[in-house]
Scaffold this motif. Structure first.
Motif, PDB file in Angstrom:
ATOM      1  N   GLY A 274      -4.015   0.781   3.546  1.00 26.19           N
ATOM      2  CA  GLY A 274      -2.930   0.126   4.278  1.00 26.19           C
ATOM      3  C   GLY A 274      -1.711  -0.062   3.391  1.00 26.19           C
ATOM      4  O   GLY A 274      -1.793  -0.022   2.162  1.00 26.19           O
ATOM      5  N   GLU A 275      -0.574  -0.272   4.026  1.00 22.21           N
ATOM      6  CA  GLU A 275       0.676  -0.355   3.273  1.00 22.21           C
ATOM      7  C   GLU A 275       0.711  -1.569   2.343  1.00 22.21           C
ATOM      8  O   GLU A 275       1.184  -1.502   1.216  1.00 22.21           O
ATOM      9  CB  GLU A 275       1.856  -0.424   4.268  1.00 22.21           C
ATOM     10  CG  GLU A 275       2.079   0.834   5.052  1.00 22.21           C
ATOM     11  CD  GLU A 275       3.304   0.733   5.948  1.00 22.21           C
ATOM     12  OE1 GLU A 275       3.974  -0.332   5.868  1.00 22.21           O
ATOM     13  OE2 GLU A 275       3.554   1.688   6.674  1.00 22.21           O
TER      14      GLU A 275
ATOM     15  N   ALA B  85      -1.754  -3.165   0.861  1.00 19.84           N
ATOM     16  CA  ALA B  85      -2.619  -2.975  -0.313  1.00 19.84           C
ATOM     17  C   ALA B  85      -2.026  -1.959  -1.272  1.00 19.84           C
ATOM     18  O   ALA B  85      -2.077  -2.129  -2.495  1.00 19.84           O
ATOM     19  CB  ALA B  85      -4.008  -2.519   0.138  1.00 19.84           C
ATOM     20  N   VAL B  86      -1.414  -0.897  -0.687  1.00 19.26           N
ATOM     21  CA  VAL B  86      -0.802   0.115  -1.549  1.00 19.26           C
ATOM     22  C   VAL B  86       0.351  -0.495  -2.329  1.00 19.26           C
ATOM     23  O   VAL B  86       0.552  -0.224  -3.521  1.00 19.26           O
ATOM     24  CB  VAL B  86      -0.330   1.317  -0.701  1.00 19.26           C
ATOM     25  CG1 VAL B  86       0.532   2.257  -1.536  1.00 19.26           C
ATOM     26  CG2 VAL B  86      -1.515   2.049  -0.111  1.00 19.26           C
ATOM     27  N   SER B  87       1.105  -1.374  -1.677  1.00 20.56           N
ATOM     28  CA  SER B  87       2.232  -2.019  -2.363  1.00 20.56           C
ATOM     29  C   SER B  87       1.746  -2.883  -3.515  1.00 20.56           C
ATOM     30  O   SER B  87       2.331  -2.887  -4.611  1.00 20.56           O
ATOM     31  CB  SER B  87       3.016  -2.864  -1.347  1.00 20.56           C
ATOM     32  OG  SER B  87       4.067  -3.559  -1.994  1.00 20.56           O
ATOM     33  N   LYS B  88       0.683  -3.634  -3.280  1.00 23.76           N
ATOM     34  CA  LYS B  88       0.144  -4.471  -4.360  1.00 23.76           C
ATOM     35  C   LYS B  88      -0.346  -3.621  -5.536  1.00 23.76           C
ATOM     36  O   LYS B  88      -0.140  -3.956  -6.703  1.00 23.76           O
ATOM     37  CB  LYS B  88      -0.998  -5.337  -3.827  1.00 23.76           C
ATOM     38  CG  LYS B  88      -0.539  -6.456  -2.913  1.00 23.76           C
ATOM     39  CD  LYS B  88      -1.734  -7.293  -2.465  1.00 23.76           C
ATOM     40  CE  LYS B  88      -1.282  -8.433  -1.564  1.00 23.76           C
ATOM     41  NZ  LYS B  88      -2.426  -9.268  -1.128  1.00 23.76           N
ATOM     42  N   ILE B  89      -1.001  -2.495  -5.211  1.00 22.15           N
ATOM     43  CA  ILE B  89      -1.531  -1.634  -6.284  1.00 22.15           C
ATOM     44  C   ILE B  89      -0.396  -1.025  -7.075  1.00 22.15           C
ATOM     45  O   ILE B  89      -0.426  -0.958  -8.315  1.00 22.15           O
ATOM     46  CB  ILE B  89      -2.449  -0.545  -5.685  1.00 22.15           C
ATOM     47  CG1 ILE B  89      -3.719  -1.177  -5.109  1.00 22.15           C
ATOM     48  CG2 ILE B  89      -2.816   0.486  -6.753  1.00 22.15           C
ATOM     49  CD1 ILE B  89      -4.623  -0.213  -4.384  1.00 22.15           C
ATOM     50  N   GLU B  90       0.657  -0.577  -6.360  1.00 21.28           N
ATOM     51  CA  GLU B  90       1.796   0.008  -7.049  1.00 21.28           C
ATOM     52  C   GLU B  90       2.483  -1.018  -7.937  1.00 21.28           C
ATOM     53  O   GLU B  90       2.915  -0.709  -9.051  1.00 21.28           O
ATOM     54  CB  GLU B  90       2.781   0.570  -6.012  1.00 21.28           C
ATOM     55  CG  GLU B  90       2.301   1.806  -5.287  1.00 21.28           C
ATOM     56  CD  GLU B  90       2.220   3.006  -6.197  1.00 21.28           C
ATOM     57  OE1 GLU B  90       2.849   2.990  -7.284  1.00 21.28           O
ATOM     58  OE2 GLU B  90       1.510   3.973  -5.850  1.00 21.28           O
ATOM     59  N   ASP B  91       2.591  -2.263  -7.426  1.00 17.83           N
ATOM     60  CA  ASP B  91       3.184  -3.319  -8.241  1.00 17.83           C
ATOM     61  C   ASP B  91       2.341  -3.589  -9.489  1.00 17.83           C
ATOM     62  O   ASP B  91       2.870  -3.818 -10.583  1.00 17.83           O
ATOM     63  CB  ASP B  91       3.320  -4.590  -7.384  1.00 17.83           C
ATOM     64  CG  ASP B  91       4.006  -5.703  -8.155  1.00 17.83           C
ATOM     65  OD1 ASP B  91       5.143  -5.496  -8.636  1.00 17.83           O
ATOM     66  OD2 ASP B  91       3.376  -6.775  -8.307  1.00 17.83           O
ATOM     67  N   TYR B  92       1.035  -3.530  -9.313  1.00 18.66           N
ATOM     68  CA  TYR B  92       0.124  -3.749 -10.458  1.00 18.66           C
ATOM     69  C   TYR B  92       0.249  -2.627 -11.496  1.00 18.66           C
ATOM     70  O   TYR B  92       0.313  -2.878 -12.706  1.00 18.66           O
ATOM     71  CB  TYR B  92      -1.317  -3.846  -9.944  1.00 18.66           C
ATOM     72  CG  TYR B  92      -2.361  -3.866 -11.040  1.00 18.66           C
ATOM     73  CD1 TYR B  92      -2.581  -5.014 -11.803  1.00 18.66           C
ATOM     74  CD2 TYR B  92      -3.116  -2.719 -11.301  1.00 18.66           C
ATOM     75  CE1 TYR B  92      -3.537  -5.013 -12.803  1.00 18.66           C
ATOM     76  CE2 TYR B  92      -4.062  -2.708 -12.301  1.00 18.66           C
ATOM     77  CZ  TYR B  92      -4.271  -3.872 -13.054  1.00 18.66           C
ATOM     78  OH  TYR B  92      -5.212  -3.861 -14.059  1.00 18.66           O
TER      79      TYR B  92
END
Length: 1108
Positions: free
Chosen positions: A779-780, A782-789
């Motif tokens: 999902g978008e 979760a992907v955003s959180k992973i990219e931020d990490y």
């Protein structure tokens, strides 16, 4: 009287010796029969079937039987092997007093309080004769040892002698039928009357026509008999109570008696007088028994039994210039190589008890004599005495030896015309052969014995301490704390001495330092001698044993009777022990010395001799295997092992991987394969490691092995196997090892680890895998959180598989050594002969890398690929859980795996090549062969202490190689520095030493003598390592050695002089004179001027003293 063995038990009423074994039976008043081993002093067995006291006991002469009779009126026959009573003979109506087997016939005789004597045929268990005539209790009845007679003693105050010749004749004539022989076939021959009260015991003399009796009238009577009559010879009185038993000694002209007066008495049969009395405080004595062949006598008392001898039976002997000298039975005799005996002289020992044999306790033949033979005999009886016999060297019996004697407690020769004695007052006298005292010595201990110790030396002991004394200097040289020293045996070269006590043996060097200690023996040590090869042989009552300098010990052979070792002869490749038995006969026994020669050769590192012994055979048994394993020679132990499991363990311990593989293949045991795989991994033999891991189905280790060896093809197949078995964790590991990122991402996504799969794809820039199922699954948000990490992570590198040790692009499936195998000393030297010293004892520990070029050619062709059948469905059943693949078998040796091309195994390292090609000490040190370099220095320069050279060894070795760092995570590259002729570079040369010499000269000029001494010493030590390339350099090196030696001596003298100047000016001046004669001309002026000034100062001081 020498007590050898004592027991503590209930009252002993009967005793019987076994005729051949060291066994004795004791029947007790509480009904128990005890069987003892009196040599080992242990109880063997007990028998308890009688009801009431057991008074009679007797061993059979040849059968494993003994008989007993007790107060239950029964005679029982026992088998001591079966440990049970075989049968019971019944017929007596009262207590049975004695039982006795006939020495030839199958007869057993019993005497009883029912006033009868019964003779039984114990084979058919019937009574064949009943003897009547006594009218009171019959206390004893015995067969004559030879003749057909019986003697019985009764409380009716008579002794009867019976003749059973007719019974013997009828016994054989009637076919041993019992029904026809219950008549008067045993007749009374004599009736001996004379005792005033009841007779308790009567005995025959085995070698003469005498009878001895003991009675309650406290007397012992000696009788003589012929064919027609018997008469009383002597009445012997001395006991103060009833005399219980009396017997003749089997070998001496003495009578032994015991009594209820708590004493045992020894009587001189010739003089009919008491010569010894042994008394107990609280115990009455009841019975006596004598051994039929040995000099043992046993006595039973209220509290147990004791076994004793009347005197020591040791027969001294000595070998001197081809003749064996023996002193026994009051004779001194000589035996030559042809076993011809010659009596040298009749001996009249200076002892009071003339009826005894009175053998000397010690004999010493003068080893320093030139023109005559001198023999010392030392006696222990009556306080101690000596006898000296002197006769010509070529004596042939034409003249009588000169004899001298005197009182002493110890004696030995100290020179060609002197001997030493230890007096009763504890003084040491040096005597000449005219028996005149020439010197008196005193020591600070109360000496009890002295022993020879070489020319003008003696050993003195007080039972706690031993002193080595030089009698010419009158001083103690060495001291040793040691207890109970009884004998001292020196090795032929006087390098070692064996100090022997009753049960222990210690080997000392010539400085009385203990170098080897033998085990504590159960039996007493009787004697000892040295094998010329350096092994001590000693004898106990039953064995001849050996003891090595390194404390290894063992049994050479067993003996039936005790013997006293004289010497060891080596003729015609056979070793023969010369020994003397207790009868004074010379006995020659061939022995096998393979075992202790083998151990001695191993200890001395004479590996050629070890190889010869192994090739000739003769060593067997588990004991030698255990010995070799403990000593660190498992490769030699393999020669003696047939069991595959033992051979496998030894091969692994020795690092012989080929033998271990052969055994593991036969055993096919998982534990063996694990051990083999571990050892092969240490040696870097990847092919055997692979085979072992396949045998035990260890897929994880196989994967790591394929990675390390660069076999990525097989590693890929291991990944396929994990996938086919649906083993997710093992599949993940294999993808990590291979660096298969795509497969890893798919596996993580498949197992539900989608965020981790997305991160893996994102880090490895796998963009084609990001857009699609991964983003949809997350999902978008979760992907955003992973990219931020991920954006916040520091700069990192991707996880990549490690670089393999061996690249798959290079040679495939080859072995590569991971461990420098230390080849054992035996393997290094068994085929080498040192031309200077073929039996060199110098330890060699050269480290060599295993040469895999010598491996079998087919060993490199094992399993090129894993032919896993991936199409086969998973199998079920016992064994390995869910096994869905078949691990291929490794081809047998000789079977090709189908690999094309030829694998080239690694060759020798540069340092190994240096070791093979170099002979100079400096080059060997640079190559790392320290032990070989030490051997060269020892042979060429006599160097023995290498501790001061340690830093030079390390410096030279480290200077011959360099290390070049490579890229990170890669092992640095080691390079060896070689000369143009492929020899190692030695950093020490004459040019280098010449500069050091100039610096040393400067220290001397500046009067820095300690620094100068260190500098010259360092130069002298460095010369050992230089490599001279021509004669000029060799000459310069010799000149440099001379200069260093002179200056080292000079500096030592100067430093000593400076210390002596304040205390001893005269000594300082003398040292200065010697110093000025050693140095170079440029430094002599310094010494001369200093001497001049020093002398002027002394002169002025002397002048001032005179004025004052």
């Amino acid at each position: 009287m020498l007590v050898k063995f004592e027991t503590s038990s209930n009252r002993v009423k009967g005793i019987s010796f076994h005729p051949t074994r060291y066994w004795v039976l004791a029947s007790l008043h509480n009904g128990v029969i005890q069987l003892w081993d009196y040599n080992a002093q242990t109880l063997i067995d007990s028998y308890e079937e009688h009801e009431g006291p057991v008074r009679g006991i007797c061993f059979h002469k040849s059968q494993p039987l003994f008989a007993s009779g007790g107060d239950d009126n029964k005679v029982k026959i026992w088998n001591f092997k079966q440990k049970k009573c075989l049968f019971t003979l019944e017929g007596h109506l009262d207590y049975i007093r004695t039982v006795a087997f006939h020495h030839e016939l199958a007869w057993l005789m019993s005497s009883s309080d029912d006033q009868t004597i019964r003779i039984w045929n114990w084979q058919n268990r019937t009574c064949i004769a009943i003897l009547t005539g006594h009218n009171h209790y019959i206390m004893s009845a015995l067969f004559h040892p030879i003749e057909d007679m019986i003697i019985s003693a009764s409380l009716d105050q008579t002794v009867r002698v019976w003749d059973f010749k007719s019974l013997r004749q009828k016994f054989f004539a009637a076919g041993k039928s019992a029904d026809m022989m219950l008549g008067t076939d045993v007749v009374v021959k004599f009736v001996l009357e004379g005792h005033d009260r009841g007779v308790n015991w009567a005995s025959f003399q085995s070698s003469g026509q005498y009878i001895v009796t003991a009675a309650d009238d406290r007397s012992i009577r000696l009788w003589r008999y012929t064919e027609t009559k018997a008469w009383e010879v002597e009445v012997m009185r001395g006991h103060s109570n009833n005399v219980s038993s009396v017997i003749f000694h089997p070998n001496l002209d003495v009578i032994v008696s015991n009594s209820e007066d708590k004493s045992v008495r020894i009587w001189d049969m010739t003089r009919r007088t008491t010569i010894y009395t042994y008394k107990k405080e609280d115990d009455r004595f009841w019975v006596l028994a004598a051994h039929p062949s040995l000099n043992f006598v046993a006595a039973g008392s209220d509290s147990g039994m004791m076994i004793f001898k009347l005197e020591k039976e040791r027969v001294p002997g000595a070998l001197h210039k081809g003749f064996v000298y023996i002193a026994r039975a009051k004779q001194l005799k000589r035996i030559d190589d042809n076993d011809k005996e010659t009596v040298i002289a009749a001996i009249k020992p200076p002892c009071k008890k003339e009826v005894y044999l009175n053998n000397p306790g010690f004999m010493h033949v003068n080893p320093y004599g030139i023109s005559e033979i001198n023999i010392l005999l030392q006696y222990e009886q009556d306080g101690g005495s000596y006898m000296l016999f002197t006769f010509p060297k070529d004596w042939k019996g034409d003249v009588s030896p000169a004899v001298a004697s005197g009182q002493s407690i110890g004696s030995c020769f100290v020179s060609k015309d002197r001997f030493a004695i230890l007096t009763k007052s504890k003084e040491i006298l040096i005597m000449d052969f005219n028996n005149a005292s020439k010197k008196k010595l005193t020591v600070n201990i109360q000496g009890t014995k002295i022993f020879p110790a070489g020319l003008n030396k003696i050993l003195i002991t007080d039972g706690q301490e031993m002193l080595l004394m030089d009698i010419s200097l009158k001083e103690i040289i060495k001291t040793l704390k040691i207890e109970d020293a009884k004998y001292v045996i020196w090795s032929p070269n006087y390098e070692y001495v064996a100090i022997i006590s009753s049960s222990e043996t210690n080997i000392c060097n010539k400085d009385l330092e203990i170098v080897s200690k033998g085990p504590k023996e159960r039996d007493k040590i009787k004697s000892a001698t040295w094998d010329p090869c350096g092994v001590l042989l000693y004898s106990t009552a039953t064995h001849i044993k050996y003891l090595l300098i390194n404390a290894d010990n063992g049994i050479v052979c067993s003996m039936e009777v005790p013997m006293y070792l004289v010497s060891l002869q080596y003729k015609n490749n056979r070793k023969t022990i010369l020994a003397v038995d207790r009868a004074g006969k010379l006995v020659k026994m061939e022995i096998t010395s393979i075992e202790y020669r083998f151990k001695l050769a191993l200890h001395n590192k004479r590996y050629n001799e070890v190889k010869e012994i192994l090739e000739n055979g003769g060593l067997t048994g588990n004991a030698i295997v255990k010995y070799l394993q403990e000593r660190g020679f498992p490769e030699i132990a393999l020669y003696f092992v047939e069991d595959e499991k033992t051979k496998f363990n030894l091969a692994v311990q020795a690092g012989i991987i080929e033998t271990a593989l052969h055994c593991a293949t036969k055993l096919n045991d998982k534990e063996c394969w694990v051990k083999l795989g571990n050892e092969a991994l240490k040696q870097g033999n990847s092919q055997i490691v692979e085979m072992a891991y396949q045998k035990i189905r260890n897929l994880d280790r196989l994967s790591v092995l394929y990675l390390l060896t660069g076999n990525l093809t097989k590693l890929a197949k291991m990944q396929q196997i994990s996938e086919s078995r649906n083993d997710k964790m093992r599949l993940l590991h294999n993808t990590l090892l291979r660096g298969d990122v795509e497969k890893r991402i798919e596996l993580l996504a498949e197992t539900g680890q989608v965020p981790l799969a997305y991160i893996t794809a994102r880090v490895h820039n796998m963009t084609h895998m990001l857009n699609g199922p991964l983003e949809e699954s997350l999902g978008e948000q979760a992907v955003s959180k992973i990219e931020d990490y991920i954006s916040k992570l520091p700069q990192t590198t991707c996880l990549q598989p490690p670089c393999p040790v061996i690249s798959e692009s290079g040679t495939k499936d080859q072995n590569w050594p991971l461990k420098n195998l230390i080849t054992s000393e035996y393997e290094l030297k068994k085929n080498q002969v040192d031309p200077i010293n073929p039996y060199s004892m110098t330890q060699v520990t050269v480290q060599e890398v295993h040469n895999f070029a010598e491996e079998p050619a087919d060993a490199s062709n094992w399993t090129d690929k894993l032919d896993f059948d991936l199409e086969e469905p998973p199998a079920t059943g016992s064994g390995w859980e869910n096994t869905d693949f078949e691990v291929p078998e490794v081809p047998e040796i000789g079977q090709s795996s189908g690999v094309s091309g030829k694998n080239v195994p690694p060759g020798l390292t540069q340092q190994q090549k240096w070791v093979r090609n170099c002979t100079v000490a400096g080059e060997l040190v640079a190559a790392g062969a320290f032990s070989q370099a030490m051997q060269v220095m020892t042979r060429q320069a006599g160097v023995m202490n290498f501790a001061p050279l340690k830093n030079l060894f390390i410096h030279i070795h480290m200077s011959s190689q360099i290390t070049l760092p490579l890229v990170p995570h890669i092992k640095p590259l080691d390079l060896c520095l070689s000369t143009s002729n492929s020899k190692p570079i030695v950093p020490i040369n004459l040019t280098h030493l010449s500069h050091q010499l100039k610096d040393a000269y400067k220290h001397v000029t500046q009067a820095k003598f300690s620094e100068a001494l260190n500098a010259f010493t360092n130069i002298l030590q460095s010369i050992l390592f230089i490599v001279a390339t021509n004669d000029t350099e060799e000459t310069e090196a010799k000149e440099l050695i001379k200069i260093c030696v002179e200056y080292i001596s000079c500096m030592r003298l100067e430093l000593t002089r400076q210390e002596a100047t304040k205390t001893n000016p005269g000594k300082a001046l003398i040292l200065l004179y010697f110093m000025s004669s050693l140095t170079q001309s440029c430094h002599k002026l310094y010494g001369t001027s200093f001497s001049h000034n020093f002398c002027l100062q002394i002169q002025e001081l002397h002048h001032m003293c005179l004025i004052m």
